[in-house]
Design an enzyme around this catalytic site. Sequence first.
Site, PDB file in Angstrom:
ATOM      1  N   LEU A 139     -37.961  41.746 -11.318  1.00 37.43           N
ATOM      2  CA  LEU A 139     -37.155  42.396 -11.764  1.00 37.43           C
ATOM      3  C   LEU A 139     -37.725  43.651 -12.373  1.00 37.43           C
ATOM      4  O   LEU A 139     -38.817  43.456 -12.993  1.00 37.43           O
ATOM      5  CB  LEU A 139     -36.251  41.552 -13.042  1.00 37.43           C
ATOM      6  CG  LEU A 139     -35.411  40.456 -12.639  1.00 37.43           C
ATOM      7  CD1 LEU A 139     -35.009  39.897 -13.858  1.00 37.43           C
ATOM      8  CD2 LEU A 139     -34.305  40.961 -11.521  1.00 37.43           C
ATOM      9  N   ASP A 140     -37.048  44.912 -12.373  1.00 38.49           N
ATOM     10  CA  ASP A 140     -37.616  46.052 -12.844  1.00 38.49           C
ATOM     11  C   ASP A 140     -37.814  45.911 -14.544  1.00 38.49           C
ATOM     12  O   ASP A 140     -36.827  44.883 -15.104  1.00 38.49           O
ATOM     13  CB  ASP A 140     -36.581  47.285 -12.728  1.00 38.49           C
ATOM     14  CG  ASP A 140     -36.361  47.669 -11.123  1.00 38.49           C
ATOM     15  OD1 ASP A 140     -37.221  47.148 -10.589  1.00 38.49           O
ATOM     16  OD2 ASP A 140     -35.318  48.128 -10.945  1.00 38.49           O
ATOM     17  N   LYS A 141     -38.449  46.627 -15.152  1.00 36.24           N
ATOM     18  CA  LYS A 141     -38.699  46.715 -16.319  1.00 36.24           C
ATOM     19  C   LYS A 141     -37.595  46.630 -17.379  1.00 36.24           C
ATOM     20  O   LYS A 141     -37.539  45.634 -18.259  1.00 36.24           O
ATOM     21  CB  LYS A 141     -39.693  47.843 -17.151  1.00 36.24           C
ATOM     22  CG  LYS A 141     -40.037  47.747 -18.385  1.00 36.24           C
ATOM     23  CD  LYS A 141     -40.763  49.212 -18.778  1.00 36.24           C
ATOM     24  CE  LYS A 141     -40.912  49.268 -20.422  1.00 36.24           C
ATOM     25  NZ  LYS A 141     -41.504  50.467 -20.750  1.00 36.24           N
ATOM     26  N   ARG A 242     -30.270  50.026  -7.460  1.00 33.83           N
ATOM     27  CA  ARG A 242     -30.066  51.388  -8.310  1.00 33.83           C
ATOM     28  C   ARG A 242     -30.335  52.425  -7.162  1.00 33.83           C
ATOM     29  O   ARG A 242     -29.638  53.531  -7.108  1.00 33.83           O
ATOM     30  CB  ARG A 242     -31.651  51.442  -9.129  1.00 33.83           C
ATOM     31  CG  ARG A 242     -31.351  50.525 -10.188  1.00 33.83           C
ATOM     32  CD  ARG A 242     -32.954  50.366 -10.871  1.00 33.83           C
ATOM     33  NE  ARG A 242     -33.271  51.442 -11.466  1.00 33.83           N
ATOM     34  CZ  ARG A 242     -34.589  51.698 -11.911  1.00 33.83           C
ATOM     35  NH1 ARG A 242     -35.407  50.884 -11.788  1.00 33.83           N
ATOM     36  NH2 ARG A 242     -34.789  53.048 -12.453  1.00 33.83           N
TER      37      ARG A 242
END
Length: 309
Positions: A139-141, A242
Amino acid sequence: MISNQSISLKVEQNSSRLDSYLSQNNPNLSRSRIQQLIEQGHVRLNGEVCNSKKITLKQGDSITLEIPQAEPLKLQPQDIPLDILYEDEQILILNKPAGLVVHPAPGHPDGTLVNAVLAHCPNLPGIGGVQRPGIVHRLDKDTTGAIAIAKTEVAHHSLQAQLKAKTARREYLGVVYGVTKQESGTINLPIGRHPKERKKMAIVLVEKGGREAVTHWQIKERLGNYTLMHFQLETGRTHQIRVHSAQIGHPIVGDSVYSSGRSVGVNLPGQALHAWKLQLKHPLTNDLVEVVAPLPQVFSTLLQVLRRR
């Protein structure tokens, strides 16, 4: 110093090929790991090194399998609080908060989810020959929500296979700018590294290095000039939701990389994107495991503010 583990087997009847036999008799090792050990010369058949995984075994054959110690991990365990959604001896599913990087990278040498998992699971075994946490997806930050960790090599192999076969189900909730005309749809556009801005991803043709990326979306709630969307991933490319959302003109609220980042009246730590549900098959029992990650408070606050408008 701990020595390598040695396993000796005697074939009792004409059997299958070598890798299949060893996999059946060593349930804690994935078949791919068995094949790797054969190729590396760690298997002896009747006293001789055997590098052929396809050789057919006969009754009376003697097999010795040497399992080398996992290479030591240089990362240090760190006592970072974890929000555990599910755990047993095979898998660990966490609710990742915003701001927590999954694994060390330039600029983030420690303080990551990996460091936290090492502290929580001090006896994590070697996976793939390296002593490391079994990260199978990321997962992205600043993306919150459910993320699965494999605690054994068998689990690591199983979860990777489920992701590759697209049988693991990953569902997200995200708030986007604007309102779509359709109630649902599918975005099927390949994603690759941005040709000029190397920290970004972009829509890139397959012939130019892009990889297949498929995102299914559905409107969950209309919020004036914003929309709460339900996303389901068919593939798992970096920044996939995104990039796809921005490409169709409805970027994720709070995404400073792929949108204008204009204010919505709530101090968001990053993009309003949450890994809401994770569904997979248990590596050993094949039972369905489904978790729902509660929305972080700031996400709930954002929804309340937009509803009041």
